[in-house]
Write a protein that holds these residues in place. Structure first.
Motif, PDB file in Angstrom:
ATOM      1  N   GLU A  81     -21.168 -34.192  32.714  1.00 22.65           N
ATOM      2  CA  GLU A  81     -20.634 -34.592  34.030  1.00 22.65           C
ATOM      3  C   GLU A  81     -19.683 -33.546  34.591  1.00 22.65           C
ATOM      4  O   GLU A  81     -19.173 -32.692  33.871  1.00 22.65           O
ATOM      5  CB  GLU A  81     -19.888 -35.930  33.893  1.00 22.65           C
ATOM      6  CG  GLU A  81     -20.812 -37.103  33.599  1.00 22.65           C
ATOM      7  CD  GLU A  81     -20.052 -38.372  33.237  1.00 22.65           C
ATOM      8  OE1 GLU A  81     -20.703 -39.321  32.795  1.00 22.65           O
ATOM      9  OE2 GLU A  81     -18.803 -38.395  33.360  1.00 22.65           O
ATOM     10  N   ASN A  82     -19.418 -33.682  35.877  1.00 22.66           N
ATOM     11  CA  ASN A  82     -18.534 -32.754  36.580  1.00 22.66           C
ATOM     12  C   ASN A  82     -17.069 -33.080  36.261  1.00 22.66           C
ATOM     13  O   ASN A  82     -16.616 -34.212  36.465  1.00 22.66           O
ATOM     14  CB  ASN A  82     -18.818 -32.880  38.086  1.00 22.66           C
ATOM     15  CG  ASN A  82     -17.862 -32.087  38.941  1.00 22.66           C
ATOM     16  OD1 ASN A  82     -17.251 -32.632  39.844  1.00 22.66           O
ATOM     17  ND2 ASN A  82     -17.717 -30.822  38.664  1.00 22.66           N
ATOM     18  N   ALA A  83     -16.331 -32.075  35.765  1.00 21.51           N
ATOM     19  CA  ALA A  83     -14.943 -32.294  35.340  1.00 21.51           C
ATOM     20  C   ALA A  83     -14.033 -32.627  36.522  1.00 21.51           C
ATOM     21  O   ALA A  83     -13.141 -33.470  36.410  1.00 21.51           O
ATOM     22  CB  ALA A  83     -14.421 -31.050  34.619  1.00 21.51           C
ATOM     23  N   PHE A  84     -14.248 -31.949  37.641  1.00 24.23           N
ATOM     24  CA  PHE A  84     -13.374 -32.168  38.803  1.00 24.23           C
ATOM     25  C   PHE A  84     -13.428 -33.635  39.238  1.00 24.23           C
ATOM     26  O   PHE A  84     -12.406 -34.278  39.465  1.00 24.23           O
ATOM     27  CB  PHE A  84     -13.784 -31.252  39.964  1.00 24.23           C
ATOM     28  CG  PHE A  84     -12.734 -31.110  41.014  1.00 24.23           C
ATOM     29  CD1 PHE A  84     -11.871 -30.029  41.017  1.00 24.23           C
ATOM     30  CD2 PHE A  84     -12.569 -32.072  42.012  1.00 24.23           C
ATOM     31  CE1 PHE A  84     -10.886 -29.898  41.984  1.00 24.23           C
ATOM     32  CE2 PHE A  84     -11.590 -31.947  42.978  1.00 24.23           C
ATOM     33  CZ  PHE A  84     -10.748 -30.859  42.967  1.00 24.23           C
ATOM     34  N   GLN A  85     -14.645 -34.155  39.329  1.00 24.71           N
ATOM     35  CA  GLN A  85     -14.836 -35.554  39.714  1.00 24.71           C
ATOM     36  C   GLN A  85     -14.167 -36.474  38.685  1.00 24.71           C
ATOM     37  O   GLN A  85     -13.506 -37.457  39.037  1.00 24.71           O
ATOM     38  CB  GLN A  85     -16.354 -35.831  39.792  1.00 24.71           C
ATOM     39  CG  GLN A  85     -16.743 -37.258  40.095  1.00 24.71           C
ATOM     40  CD  GLN A  85     -16.647 -37.606  41.577  1.00 24.71           C
ATOM     41  OE1 GLN A  85     -17.034 -36.806  42.438  1.00 24.71           O
ATOM     42  NE2 GLN A  85     -16.105 -38.765  41.887  1.00 24.71           N
TER      43      GLN A  85
END
Ligand SMILES: C[S@@+](CC[C@H](N)C(=O)[O-])C[C@H]1O[C@@H](n2cnc3c(N)ncnc32)[C@H](O)[C@@H]1O
Length: 336
Positions: free
Chosen positions: A122-126
């Motif tokens: 998954e996207n870390a920023f999100q």
């Protein structure tokens, strides 16, 4: 840069690399390189100009001198070393904007989520912020401006190599899709006075572009259009440049963007993707770390040539040529 043949020291320095990154970020945020542009200054004088705590600023500066960004002289004086010159705002290829952005709290925190990304894909920023990078920035004008300044810095650095590698003189109208505040388009129009240009990006990003084009002296040939490349892009041009755009997106969204461009372009038109191309195993550090940066922040990826071919195909495009433009490749694509 100091080197040491002891692997324990080398790995320790790599592990601690984030400390160097943050130290450079702080110096860039304080504008230290600009304050040293005219010559050496004492740490006390720099502290007075930056409103910082003098003994602590001295500790930062001497650390930066130990990695050859500054040079320390007698009496706690400092001057710019060649690497430090790159942090001045006014030098060609300045990295000041990038350094100010890359260590900023929101971005820095997202990198703390790399382990989550690797565990889950998954996207870390999100995961860290509960929002994707674009909506996060859209609601934070200061952070958005910091990002746009960073992109301008990178675009300026890439422009000369791109212009040398790619013949823009053969086009009538160039659309810079996701072109930020217009640094690349301004450079292309300046180099080719017969060319018309259209800058296309999100409305809040292009809001600052008019003044930029004016300063560059190309506003009479540059149209500025705000919108989303998931909906539509300006029609009928014969060249669509996307620099560091598709690497922000996964394959599904990458194909959507390219299909929108394909639909808009003239029949004899072409798409120029200006992107890092992933090298064979054990080579190409910049692209492979940029790929991690894409994983962590926007949720995209860097790609191999074959992966670009696979992305372009479903959008009705095929690779006509891959041109080497220094740190980047230019993937020239035409309709099938
Ligand atoms: C990594 S930046 C690259 C900017 C510029 N091409 C450069 O090389 O400096 C990606 C750009 O895509 C723009 N962008 C993101 N989502 C967009 C959308 N839905 N429609 C149009 N532009 C978008 C961003 O605002 C940003 O300027």
């Amino acid at each position: 840069m100091q080197s040491d043949s002891n692997p324990a020291i080398t790995i320790r320095r790599l592990i601690d690399g984030y400390q160097v990154s943050q130290a450079i970020h702080v110096a860039a945020t304080l504008g230290i390189a600009d304050l040293l542009a005219k010559g050496s200054r004492t740490a006390d004088a720099l502290a007075a100009d930056t409103g910082t705590h003098a003994p602590t600023l001295y500790r930062l500066l001497r650390a930066l001198a130990s990695v050859e960004i500054l040079r320390e002289g007698n009496g706690r004086t400092f001057e710019l070393a060649p690497l430090g010159q790159q942090l001045r705002a006014d030098t060609a290829g300045s990295m000041a904007g990038w350094a100010a952005f890359i260590g900023s709290p929101g971005y820095w925190q997202a990198w703390g989520g790399l382990l989550h990304s690797v565990r889950t894909g998954e996207n870390a920023f999100q995961h860290v912020h509960g929002a994707d990078v674009w909506s996060y920035r859209a609601s934070r004008p200061e952070e958005s401006a910091l990002f746009d300044r960073a992109m301008t810095a990178l675009s300026r650095q890439a422009s000369a190599a791109l212009l040398a590698a790619c013949d823009f003189g053969r086009f009538r109208t160039v659309v810079d899709v996701g072109g930020g505040t217009g640094a690349l388009l301004a450079a292309v129009l300046t180099a080719h006075p017969g060319l018309q240009g259209i800058l296309f990006d999100q409305p809040h990003v292009v809001a600052a572009a008019g003044a930029f084009m004016q300063r560059a002296g190309v506003s009479d040939r540059a149209r500025i259009v705000g919108g989303s490349f998931f909906d539509e892009v300006p029609e009928g041009a014969d060249a669509y440049v996307l620099r560091s755009v598709v690497h922000d997106w996964d394959d599904v969204d990458g194909v959507r963007i390219l299909a929108t461009v394909r639909k808009a372009m003239a029949a004899d038109g072409c798409v120029l993707l200006v992107e890092r191309v992933i090298a064979p195993p054990n080579e190409g550090r910049d692209a492979k770390f940029s790929d991690l940066n894409m994983l962590v922040a926007p949720g995209g990826r860097e790609r191999t040539r074959e992966e670009f071919e696979a992305l372009l195909g479903p959008a009705g495009l095929r690779v006509a040529a891959v041109i080497d433009a220094g740190a980047f490749g230019v993937i020239e694509a035409v309709t099938r």
